[in-house]
Motif scaffolding. Structure first.
Motif, PDB file in Angstrom:
ATOM      1  N   THR A 176       0.842  -1.192   0.000  1.00 21.91           N
ATOM      2  CA  THR A 176       0.000   0.000   0.000  1.00 21.91           C
ATOM      3  C   THR A 176       0.883   1.249   0.000  1.00 21.91           C
ATOM      4  O   THR A 176       1.722   1.394   0.882  1.00 21.91           O
ATOM      5  CB  THR A 176      -0.892   0.010   1.273  1.00 21.91           C
ATOM      6  OG1 THR A 176      -1.483  -1.275   1.427  1.00 21.91           O
ATOM      7  CG2 THR A 176      -1.959   1.080   1.187  1.00 21.91           C
ATOM      8  N   VAL A 217       4.531   2.571   4.516  1.00 29.42           N
ATOM      9  CA  VAL A 217       5.733   1.792   4.812  1.00 29.42           C
ATOM     10  C   VAL A 217       6.092   1.801   6.305  1.00 29.42           C
ATOM     11  O   VAL A 217       6.087   2.837   6.948  1.00 29.42           O
ATOM     12  CB  VAL A 217       6.922   2.327   3.969  1.00 29.42           C
ATOM     13  CG1 VAL A 217       8.257   1.857   4.505  1.00 29.42           C
ATOM     14  CG2 VAL A 217       6.757   1.887   2.515  1.00 29.42           C
ATOM     15  N   PHE A 218       6.342   0.620   6.839  1.00 26.64           N
ATOM     16  CA  PHE A 218       6.788   0.482   8.229  1.00 26.64           C
ATOM     17  C   PHE A 218       7.592  -0.800   8.330  1.00 26.64           C
ATOM     18  O   PHE A 218       7.601  -1.612   7.392  1.00 26.64           O
ATOM     19  CB  PHE A 218       5.593   0.424   9.199  1.00 26.64           C
ATOM     20  CG  PHE A 218       4.793  -0.852   9.103  1.00 26.64           C
ATOM     21  CD1 PHE A 218       3.838  -1.023   8.096  1.00 26.64           C
ATOM     22  CD2 PHE A 218       4.998  -1.893   9.996  1.00 26.64           C
ATOM     23  CE1 PHE A 218       3.117  -2.203   7.997  1.00 26.64           C
ATOM     24  CE2 PHE A 218       4.270  -3.086   9.890  1.00 26.64           C
ATOM     25  CZ  PHE A 218       3.334  -3.235   8.895  1.00 26.64           C
ATOM     26  N   CYS A 219       8.250  -0.982   9.464  1.00 29.63           N
ATOM     27  CA  CYS A 219       8.977  -2.225   9.695  1.00 29.63           C
ATOM     28  C   CYS A 219       8.459  -2.874  10.967  1.00 29.63           C
ATOM     29  O   CYS A 219       8.511  -2.283  12.039  1.00 29.63           O
ATOM     30  CB  CYS A 219      10.482  -1.960   9.810  1.00 29.63           C
ATOM     31  SG  CYS A 219      11.452  -3.469  10.013  1.00 29.63           S
ATOM     32  N   ALA A 220       7.932  -4.079  10.819  1.00 31.69           N
ATOM     33  CA  ALA A 220       7.511  -4.848  11.994  1.00 31.69           C
ATOM     34  C   ALA A 220       8.737  -5.524  12.577  1.00 31.69           C
ATOM     35  O   ALA A 220       9.650  -5.895  11.847  1.00 31.69           O
ATOM     36  CB  ALA A 220       6.480  -5.898  11.583  1.00 31.69           C
ATOM     37  N   ASN A 266      13.978   2.295   3.636  1.00 32.02           N
ATOM     38  CA  ASN A 266      12.575   2.700   3.689  1.00 32.02           C
ATOM     39  C   ASN A 266      11.708   1.886   2.727  1.00 32.02           C
ATOM     40  O   ASN A 266      11.326   2.356   1.660  1.00 32.02           O
ATOM     41  CB  ASN A 266      12.464   4.209   3.375  1.00 32.02           C
ATOM     42  CG  ASN A 266      11.045   4.722   3.606  1.00 32.02           C
ATOM     43  OD1 ASN A 266      10.393   4.325   4.571  1.00 32.02           O
ATOM     44  ND2 ASN A 266      10.580   5.576   2.709  1.00 32.02           N
ATOM     45  N   VAL A 267      11.432   0.636   3.148  1.00 32.97           N
ATOM     46  CA  VAL A 267      10.507  -0.242   2.424  1.00 32.97           C
ATOM     47  C   VAL A 267       9.711  -0.982   3.499  1.00 32.97           C
ATOM     48  O   VAL A 267       9.995  -0.845   4.683  1.00 32.97           O
ATOM     49  CB  VAL A 267      11.262  -1.269   1.534  1.00 32.97           C
ATOM     50  CG1 VAL A 267      12.069  -0.571   0.459  1.00 32.97           C
ATOM     51  CG2 VAL A 267      12.155  -2.178   2.384  1.00 32.97           C
ATOM     52  N   TYR A 268       8.724  -1.775   3.092  1.00 35.00           N
ATOM     53  CA  TYR A 268       8.025  -2.600   4.087  1.00 35.00           C
ATOM     54  C   TYR A 268       9.019  -3.618   4.641  1.00 35.00           C
ATOM     55  O   TYR A 268       9.734  -4.277   3.870  1.00 35.00           O
ATOM     56  CB  TYR A 268       6.826  -3.309   3.459  1.00 35.00           C
ATOM     57  CG  TYR A 268       5.627  -2.389   3.331  1.00 35.00           C
ATOM     58  CD1 TYR A 268       4.820  -2.131   4.440  1.00 35.00           C
ATOM     59  CD2 TYR A 268       5.308  -1.770   2.127  1.00 35.00           C
ATOM     60  CE1 TYR A 268       3.722  -1.282   4.352  1.00 35.00           C
ATOM     61  CE2 TYR A 268       4.210  -0.919   2.026  1.00 35.00           C
ATOM     62  CZ  TYR A 268       3.418  -0.679   3.150  1.00 35.00           C
ATOM     63  OH  TYR A 268       2.342   0.162   3.065  1.00 35.00           O
ATOM     64  N   GLY A 269       9.052  -3.734   5.976  1.00 32.15           N
ATOM     65  CA  GLY A 269      10.031  -4.634   6.583  1.00 32.15           C
ATOM     66  C   GLY A 269       9.408  -5.589   7.572  1.00 32.15           C
ATOM     67  O   GLY A 269       8.383  -5.290   8.188  1.00 32.15           O
ATOM     68  N   PHE A 270      10.021  -6.750   7.680  1.00 33.59           N
ATOM     69  CA  PHE A 270       9.610  -7.697   8.720  1.00 33.59           C
ATOM     70  C   PHE A 270      10.863  -8.290   9.329  1.00 33.59           C
ATOM     71  O   PHE A 270      11.545  -9.116   8.726  1.00 33.59           O
ATOM     72  CB  PHE A 270       8.703  -8.802   8.161  1.00 33.59           C
ATOM     73  CG  PHE A 270       8.035  -9.593   9.252  1.00 33.59           C
ATOM     74  CD1 PHE A 270       6.780  -9.216   9.734  1.00 33.59           C
ATOM     75  CD2 PHE A 270       8.666 -10.693   9.830  1.00 33.59           C
ATOM     76  CE1 PHE A 270       6.177  -9.925  10.767  1.00 33.59           C
ATOM     77  CE2 PHE A 270       8.058 -11.399  10.865  1.00 33.59           C
ATOM     78  CZ  PHE A 270       6.807 -11.013  11.330  1.00 33.59           C
ATOM     79  N   PRO A 292       9.224   2.753  -2.567  1.00 34.45           N
ATOM     80  CA  PRO A 292       9.304   2.072  -1.267  1.00 34.45           C
ATOM     81  C   PRO A 292       8.178   1.066  -1.011  1.00 34.45           C
ATOM     82  O   PRO A 292       8.428  -0.026  -0.489  1.00 34.45           O
ATOM     83  CB  PRO A 292       9.235   3.233  -0.268  1.00 34.45           C
ATOM     84  CG  PRO A 292       9.874   4.375  -0.996  1.00 34.45           C
ATOM     85  CD  PRO A 292       9.444   4.203  -2.440  1.00 34.45           C
ATOM     86  N   HIS A 293       6.948   1.381  -1.413  1.00 36.71           N
ATOM     87  CA  HIS A 293       5.844   0.475  -1.093  1.00 36.71           C
ATOM     88  C   HIS A 293       5.834  -0.782  -1.970  1.00 36.71           C
ATOM     89  O   HIS A 293       5.065  -1.697  -1.723  1.00 36.71           O
ATOM     90  CB  HIS A 293       4.498   1.205  -1.210  1.00 36.71           C
ATOM     91  CG  HIS A 293       4.120   1.570  -2.613  1.00 36.71           C
ATOM     92  ND1 HIS A 293       4.503   2.755  -3.201  1.00 36.71           N
ATOM     93  CD2 HIS A 293       3.427   0.889  -3.559  1.00 36.71           C
ATOM     94  CE1 HIS A 293       4.036   2.793  -4.443  1.00 36.71           C
ATOM     95  NE2 HIS A 293       3.381   1.678  -4.689  1.00 36.71           N
ATOM     96  N   PRO A 335      16.227  -4.084   7.702  1.00 36.57           N
ATOM     97  CA  PRO A 335      14.989  -3.481   7.178  1.00 36.57           C
ATOM     98  C   PRO A 335      14.558  -2.228   7.935  1.00 36.57           C
ATOM     99  O   PRO A 335      13.776  -1.433   7.407  1.00 36.57           O
ATOM    100  CB  PRO A 335      13.946  -4.606   7.310  1.00 36.57           C
ATOM    101  CG  PRO A 335      14.516  -5.611   8.217  1.00 36.57           C
ATOM    102  CD  PRO A 335      16.009  -5.489   8.118  1.00 36.57           C
ATOM    103  N   HIS A 336      15.094  -2.042   9.144  1.00 34.92           N
ATOM    104  CA  HIS A 336      14.753  -0.814   9.879  1.00 34.92           C
ATOM    105  C   HIS A 336      15.368   0.420   9.220  1.00 34.92           C
ATOM    106  O   HIS A 336      14.929   1.528   9.460  1.00 34.92           O
ATOM    107  CB  HIS A 336      15.263  -0.890  11.320  1.00 34.92           C
ATOM    108  CG  HIS A 336      14.458  -1.840  12.172  1.00 34.92           C
ATOM    109  ND1 HIS A 336      13.234  -1.509  12.700  1.00 34.92           N
ATOM    110  CD2 HIS A 336      14.718  -3.123  12.551  1.00 34.92           C
ATOM    111  CE1 HIS A 336      12.765  -2.545  13.402  1.00 34.92           C
ATOM    112  NE2 HIS A 336      13.642  -3.529  13.314  1.00 34.92           N
TER     113      HIS A 336
END
Lengths: 579, 285
Positions: free
Chosen positions: A423, A427-430, B59-63, B39-40, B55-56
């Motif tokens: 989406t 953007v975030f990091c879990a 600037n992209v979705y991170g797990f 980034p998304h 990933p922190h």
């Protein structure tokens, strides 16, 4: 005479198609309008030893077996040896005169009808092999019962057509021969017949089948698993339907990978599930905590079997309740639900997906071998009112109107709106590390405390005061049974049996183990004259859970931990001793 | 988007000054920019260890998940939304010790993702224990008398397990590493890049200088990456050199191509509001 109840068992070595024979018999009866309960007993081997499939057929709902067989279909002599004492006078043993060397004197004395038929000759006559043995047996059984042969033919077609025309024809021919031989030679000496009844159309299904249907209804799109009895049939069911229902099913390299893939898919925004048994769940535990920490919605099925360790791989037990309630390190919210029958397995699994997304936390569905693999009859489930709730979810336009998106925003409810990867603007990091509202790693004391509280606060709004328990019968009955999970079935059966003696029993069924319906359970137990827990474990774990949540100690327990579920009459006898 | 800083984060990395992870972080950003990604459109899964924190700071979705478990998470993520570019990050302790089983199976499963392993021969975050790629004789807090085990050879394992893109990079050359990562992302299927990385705190004898004296470009040597046997020879050659580049590139179809369920659109786009299960119920009658 026509009967209103019939108990049948087929026994033989593993590999002879015992389960198939039992299921064909069960399906024939179900399709003819009877209520059916069937269960399979088998050791953890592929060939040899002893398998059995027992079916109880009745005009009323059936909840379990009693120790009084009408018909034993013995595909080998060991089956006669093991089950001869369970046959009631006037019952019948069907066996192969070509092969059997069993001493049948004792059976004759018990007035059991000996239906010896030349199974091997019949198989030879149609030019087949030992794979036909179970069909010969079913044909003979139905002949003895004067069951409508055309109905048998239809069910055999459903079962064997996929194996090709010649296999189907052999099965039909051999069934006909055995049917005629039993009907002509023995049926006049057997006083039970089984006729079609007027009844609504019913499904014959296991707890696992119902659970899998509930998951598909809930829109499960990703399923990963690793084979482990008694959860494997969920994996098989899902895999067989993955293209039809547009989901991806993965047989992972181990349970850790299975739960990891399921979690990754859930993080991406799918309704995702895995299932295993206790041993596999041991391996998954770290991921249960990860789902709790990252607030990822995840549905995990744990179908219990006796342990510890490998235990009895193909038998049943309810020994994992307290383990599942506390699995994985430290504290985080989890929802633990224990269905008691296939219909509850269906509805609660559907609900589990809504809860997982609403509360963004792992939901564990506790099954066991008895519920997972036994079959019951149900009218098709009514799906009216089953609505999908995907929880608090932000899309691109919602994000565009926000100054800054914080995945773990501290809210009053503790629930922070989710965003699915992909989406724009979210953007975030879990992270499995403790983190701040944005998801950045943070070790500050204050942040840590607020985050622990936020996570635990989430399920406080989950109201289980109605859905978390059920009271069957009147609370002022002579005795209140307290139970959960698959024992529900035998408890209902025992209640029916005891009602015939005029004994009034009530049954408190606990469904939500966490959050726990504490107030309601306490209220019901306080009003009860006497209470006893009934569980398939050795330490009365539900009694402990009740005490932890309500402070009420139930002193009396009827426990069974032999790896087998209760027979209805066996349980009724134990309850009678309390009265 | 023209913004060349779009993959930068406000938060600053907590790696030691001089850590090889900075080079890998830069290389990933360069690769994403070169592919004109937003980034998304990218998701990075990682394990636990110094590498796991990456990933922190992109600037992209991170797990940022569990030690050794980046690959299962990345696999689920990719299959759920195969339009995402998925990168899995691991360390040599993380990915070659705890997560080795997943590595082998990811190679043969061939899901379209890029697996980057930060390989420095040592556990950093737990302060310097030998890793599975640590040299024989390496003395560390858990091997005070020197490691007795042989170091494992991740590239050879990947090739023999069926991986179709097997490469080695060097954290001290983020330009070339960025190109390798970009190639890995563009490769359809599982791409594996082992990155030789300096740990300035716990494996200082293998310094930037030490590596710079040994790394060389495979491509310059005329290596044919389509030949599996030659690729294994290049991995096992014993001349003290550490070639970098693509060792092996196959052309087997990606896992997703065996899943017609994914053909129309990603699973996350499927409508689940009213799934009709009447046929399933009919089957049980």
């Amino acid at each position: 005479m026509t009967t209103n109840e019939l108990s049948f068992i087929v026994g033989g070595a593993a590999g002879l198609g015992i389960k198939t024979a039992g299921l064909i018999f069960a399906r024939l009866c179900s399709r003819a309008g009877w209520h059916v309960y069937g269960n399979v007993e088998y050791p953890s081997i592929i060939r040899g030893d002893h398998n059995s499939y027992q079916v109880m057929v009745s005009e009323k709902r059936v909840f379990g077996h009693i120790r009084a067989l009408n018909i034993l279909l013995a595909l080998d002599d060991l089956s006669i040896e093991l089950h001869k004492d369970e046959i009631r006078p006037g019952g019948a043993v069907i066996y192969d005169v070509n092969k059997s060397k069993a001493d049948r004197g004792e059976l004759e004395e018990q007035e059991v009808l000996l239906v010896g038929l030349p199974f091997q000759s019949m198989i030879k006559e149609v030019g087949g092999g030992q794979r036909l043995l179970n069909t010969v047996g079913v044909g003979a059984t139905m002949g003895l019962l004067h069951f409508d042969f055309d109905a048998i033919a239809v069910t055999l077609e459903d079962t064997f057509a996929r194996h090709g025309e010649s296999v189907l024809k052999q099965n039909l021919d051999v069934a006909r021969r055995a049917y005629d031989a039993a009907a002509e030679g023995f049926a006049d000496r057997f006083d039970v017949t089984l006729q079609r009844r007027d009844a609504p159309k019913r499904m014959l299904l296991t707890g696992n089948e119902a659970l899998a249907m509930g998951a598909i209804k809930a829109g499960v799109k990703f399923y990963a698993g690793y084979p482990m009895t008694p959860s494997s049939s969920i994996l098989n069911y899902m895999a067989a339907r993955e293209r039809e229902y547009g989901l991806v099913v993965k047989h992972a390299e181990d349970e850790i990978s299975a739960v990891g893939m399921a979690l990754g898919a859930a993080f991406a925004g799918l309704r995702s599930m895995t299932a295993t048994s206790g041993g596999g769940f041991c391996l998954m535990c770290e991921f249960v905590g990860l789902a709790g920490m990252t607030e990822t919605p995840l549905v995990i099925v744990e179908s219990q079997r006796p342990g510890p360790s490998t235990g009895l791989p193909t038998r049943t037990e309810q020994g994992d309740l307290k383990f599942v309630l506390s699995a994985s390190q430290d504290e985080f919210p989890r929802i633990v639900i224990a269905p008691g029958d296939p219909e509850e397995s269906f509805r609660l699994t559907f609900e589990a997906f809504n809860l997982a997304e609403k509360y963004q936390t792992p939901v564990i569905i506790l099954m066991d071998k008895h519920l997972s693999e036994s079959t019951w009859t149900y009218e098709p489930f009514n799906c009216a009112g089953m609505t999908i709730d995907r929880g608090e979810l932000l899309d691109e336009s919602a994000l565009a109107s926000m100054k800054e998106y914080r995945r773990y925003a501290l809210t009053e409810s503790g629930i922070s709106p989710m965003v699915h990867p992909g989406t724009p603007g979210g953007v975030f990091c879990a992270t499995s590390d403790e983190h701040d509202e944005r998801g950045d790693i943070c070790e500050e004391e204050n942040v840590r405390s607020r985050m622990v509280e936020k996570r635990l606060r989430k399920i406080k709004s989950l109201d289980v005061s109605e859905c978390g328990w059920r009271l069957h019968g009147d609370s002022d009955a002579d005795l209140m049974i307290v139970g959960w999970g698959s024992t529900t079935s035998a408890i209902h059966g025992a209640m029916d049996l005891l009602a015939e003696d005029g004994t009034r029993i009530s049954f408190l069924q606990v469904i939500y183990m966490n959050p726990f319906p504490s107030e309601q359970v306490a209220d019901v137990l306080t009003k009860a004259r006497r209470a006893v827990v009934v569980e398939n474990n050795a330490t009365a774990q539900l009694a402990d859970v009740i005490r932890e949540n309500t402070g009420i100690k139930i002193d009396d327990a009827i426990l069974k931990y032999s790896g087998r579920q209760w027979l209805v009459d066996e349980l009724a006898d134990q309850i009678r001793r309390r009265l | 988007m023209e913004n060349a800083t779009r993959f930068n984060t406000k938060a600053k990395p907590t790696w030691c000054p001089g850590c090889g992870n900075f080079g890998i972080q830069n290389a990933i950003k360069k690769a994403l920019l070169s592919l004109d990604l937003q980034p998304h459109e990218v998701a990075i899964s990682s394990g636990i260890g110094c590498s796991g924190k990456i990933p922190h700071w992109i600037n992209v979705y991170g797990f940022h998940g569990l030690h050794g478990r980046t690959l299962p998470v990345a696999t689920g993520l990719k299959l759920a939304n195969h339009k995402l570019v998925v990168i899995a990050e691991g360390g040599d302790g993380d990915g070659y010790s705890e997560g080795m089983g997943h590595f082998i199976h990811a190679c043969r499963r061939n899901v379209d993702m890029t697996y980057i392993v930060h390989n420095n021969g040592v556990y950093g975050l737990t302060t310097g224990q030998v890793s599975p790629t640590g040299d024989r004789g390496f003395a560390s807090s858990t091997t005070p008398h020197g490691a007795i085990e042989w170091p494992l050879q991740p590239l050879a394992l990947a090739i023999s397990a069926g991986a179709n893109f097997v490469a080695r990079g060097f954290s001290g050359d983020s330009e070339r590493l960025g190109k390798l990562i970009s190639e890995g992302i563009q490769h359809r299927g599982f791409s594996f890049i082992d990155v030789l990385q300096v740990c300035v705190s716990f494996n200082p004898s293998k310094s930037y200088k030490w590596y710079q004296q040994r790394v060389g470009n495979l491509e310059d040597e005329g290596h044919d990456p389509t030949d599996r046997t030659k690729a294994l020879e290049a991995v096992f050659r014993d001349d003290g050199r550490l070639p970098i580049g693509v060792f092996y590139r196959g052309s087997e179809p990606a896992h997703e191509e065996g899943l017609p369920q994914l053909a129309a659109e990603p699973l996350v786009k499927h409508d689940i509001t009213d799934v009709d299960i009447r046929p399933l119920m009919e089957e049980q009658v």
